[in-house]
Design a protein around this motif. Structure first.
Motif, mmCIF file in Angstrom:
data_model
loop_
_atom_site.group_PDB
_atom_site.id
_atom_site.type_symbol
_atom_site.label_atom_id
_atom_site.label_comp_id
_atom_site.label_asym_id
_atom_site.label_seq_id
_atom_site.Cartn_x
_atom_site.Cartn_y
_atom_site.Cartn_z
ATOM 1 N N UNK A 1 18.612 16.232 -39.460
ATOM 2 C CA UNK A 1 17.467 15.624 -38.798
ATOM 3 C C UNK A 1 17.501 16.007 -37.327
ATOM 4 N N UNK A 2 16.430 16.668 -36.880
ATOM 5 C CA UNK A 2 16.369 17.130 -35.495
ATOM 6 C C UNK A 2 15.962 15.975 -34.580
ATOM 7 N N UNK A 3 16.939 15.142 -34.315
ATOM 8 C CA UNK A 3 16.722 14.014 -33.428
ATOM 9 C C UNK A 3 17.464 14.238 -32.115
ATOM 10 N N UNK A 4 16.961 13.630 -31.064
ATOM 11 C CA UNK A 4 17.630 13.718 -29.781
ATOM 12 C C UNK A 4 18.973 12.983 -29.841
ATOM 13 N N UNK A 5 19.985 13.591 -29.258
ATOM 14 C CA UNK A 5 21.302 12.966 -29.248
ATOM 15 C C UNK A 5 21.260 11.722 -28.372
ATOM 16 N N UNK A 6 21.649 10.603 -28.918
ATOM 17 C CA UNK A 6 21.598 9.356 -28.174
ATOM 18 C C UNK A 6 22.924 9.123 -27.462
ATOM 19 N N UNK A 7 22.856 8.399 -26.365
ATOM 20 C CA UNK A 7 24.053 8.090 -25.597
ATOM 21 C C UNK A 7 24.875 7.023 -26.313
ATOM 22 N N UNK A 8 26.102 6.836 -25.822
ATOM 23 C CA UNK A 8 26.972 5.815 -26.413
ATOM 24 C C UNK A 8 26.349 4.430 -26.249
ATOM 25 N N UNK A 9 25.685 4.195 -25.105
ATOM 26 C CA UNK A 9 25.041 2.894 -24.876
ATOM 27 C C UNK A 9 23.907 2.673 -25.866
ATOM 28 N N UNK A 10 23.094 3.717 -26.100
ATOM 29 C CA UNK A 10 21.993 3.591 -27.059
ATOM 30 C C UNK A 10 22.537 3.440 -28.481
ATOM 31 N N UNK A 11 23.620 4.150 -28.770
ATOM 32 C CA UNK A 11 24.259 3.999 -30.077
ATOM 33 C C UNK A 11 24.668 2.549 -30.300
ATOM 34 N N UNK A 12 25.266 1.960 -29.290
ATOM 35 C CA UNK A 12 25.722 0.581 -29.414
ATOM 36 C C UNK A 12 24.550 -0.375 -29.634
ATOM 37 N N UNK A 13 23.421 -0.082 -29.016
ATOM 38 C CA UNK A 13 22.233 -0.923 -29.205
ATOM 39 C C UNK A 13 21.744 -0.874 -30.650
#
Length: 396
Positions: free
Chosen positions: A192-204
């Motif tokens: 899936x060509x999604x933008x890589x999310x940051x660790x903070x966004x991952x945690x959310x």
């Protein structure tokens, strides 16, 4: 043979070889550093500690990164990268001309790790729910058993074949794992060509934050407990075996007893987690492990210690697969690789932290207090699990 079972066999062998590769250096490292030209005993101890620990620290840092790559590009590709890289790097350690090249290769080994993370993610996402507990339970034995049996295997090879051959043979095992992965592992992966999310966004995006943290900490505490005795095992066994020879061999066998028990018990306890609930198995295993550490401080001979370490390995076998089962259930599929990567980081930090804890407690309080300290750590963790996991999931 079902695809999930074939994947499990290949991943188990690869993780077992990786576990050995990460830990087999422990008994031969000081001797190998002396062999490479370091004569001062203080320098040997200092360099040995740094070379052994730095691999685990870097592995903890890079595991989430490789977990992200697994989610983005596929788990099989990460398996191939890690197994081939480990085969080359570990094999080259056997030809290191001096201690600085050896440490540099240990640094590189920590960077290119990620085989265990990719294996766990692959099995968790490609195995149906009916067999998930058994598969993850069986897989969990590979890394822990490899790590616990590694020192014994490394010491045996070094004594009977040669120190350099320890690294060459381990690299050969990883090369076999590479070809087995290339030809036999099957993965259904859609990028899936999604933008890589940051660790903070991952945690959310993690839905069960408190539960996830508790599981990470539990995996860290488990590994810390298993490794806390490593720095003092030989010393303790020598105290218990005044009239016995081959103390080093007995110490290795005692340390590895928990690894053997883990191999035998983890698949069955993984199935039990599927049947009665992973949260129940985690709580019972933590309590049992915490209690079993206490009598280890009062044993009268190595054989009693070996029996208690075997029993401890059975309880530990119920923890790792249950943690992975719960993580799989509460984590969205798109985040599985990174979350399992963080969980593997907790394991690597636990391996390093356990060795440091055992050494420091033994130096300040005495060898037997290592068991009391580790027991208290496990029982406190059990109380936390009861509050944050067991009570929350009991009626779900």
């Amino acid at each position: 043979m079902p695809i999930w079972r074939r994947n499990l066999i290949v991943c188990w062998f690869g993780m077992f070889a990786t576990g050995i590769g990460m830990s087999q250096l422990a008994p031969v490292l000081p001797l190998y550093i002396e062999h490479l030209g370091v004569d001062n005993s203080d320098s040997v101890a200092q360099l040995s500690g740094f070379a052994f620990g730095v691999t685990f620290i870097l592995s903890a840092v890079f595991s989430p990164i490789w977990g992200l790559m697994a989610d983005k590009y596929g788990r099989k590709l990460m398996l191939l990268r890690a197994s081939l890289g480990m085969a080359i790097v570990v094999g080259c350690m056997g030809f290191a001309p001096n201690v600085y090249v050896l440490i540099g290769l240990r640094l590189l080994q920590g960077v290119i790790t990620g085989y265990s993370t990719a294996c766990t993610t692959l099995i968790a996402t490609q195995t149906d729910k009916e067999h998930a507990g058994y598969a993850l339970g069986t897989l969990s034995t590979a890394s822990i058993a490899g790590s616990l049996l590694g020192p014994t295997i490394g010491g045996f090879i070094a004594e009977n074949v040669g120190m350099r051959d320890v690294f060459v043979l381990t690299g050969g095992f990883m090369l076999i794992a590479f070809f087995c992965t290339l030809f036999f592992v099957k993965e259904t992966f859609v990028r899936e060509d999604k933008q890589v999310i940051s660790a903070r966004e991952l945690w959310r995006q993690v839905p069960e934050k408190s539960l996830t943290i508790t599981l990470f900490v539990t995996f860290f505490v488990l590994t810390t407990a298993l490794y806390s005795i490593e720095p003092i095992m030989t010393v303790y066994v020598s105290e218990l075996s005044e009239h016995l020879t081959h103390v080093a061999l007995i110490a290795g066998l005692t340390f590895s007893a928990s690894g053997l028990a883990n191999i035998l018990a983890a698949p069955k306890l993984g199935k039990l987690s599927d049947r009665i609930g992973a949260h129940k198995v985690i709580l019972i295993a933590l309590l049992a492990a915490g209690i079993l550490f206490i009598p280890q401080a009062f044993v009268r001979n190595p054989w009693e210690l070996m029996a208690l370490r075997f029993a401890l390995g059975i309880t530990a076998a119920g923890l790792a697969p249950s943690v992975n089962i719960l993580l799989r259930k509460i984590t969205p599929a798109s985040l599985t690789g990174r979350v399992f990567g963080f969980n593997m980081s907790a394991m690597y930090l636990g391996a390093f932290g356990g060795a440091v804890l055992g050494g420091q407690v033994a130096a300040w309080l005495g060898v037997r207090y290592v068991f009391f300290t580790t027991s208290a750590l496990l029982l406190v963790n059990a109380a936390w699990v009861y509050r944050n996991v067991y009570r929350k999931l009991q009626y779900c």
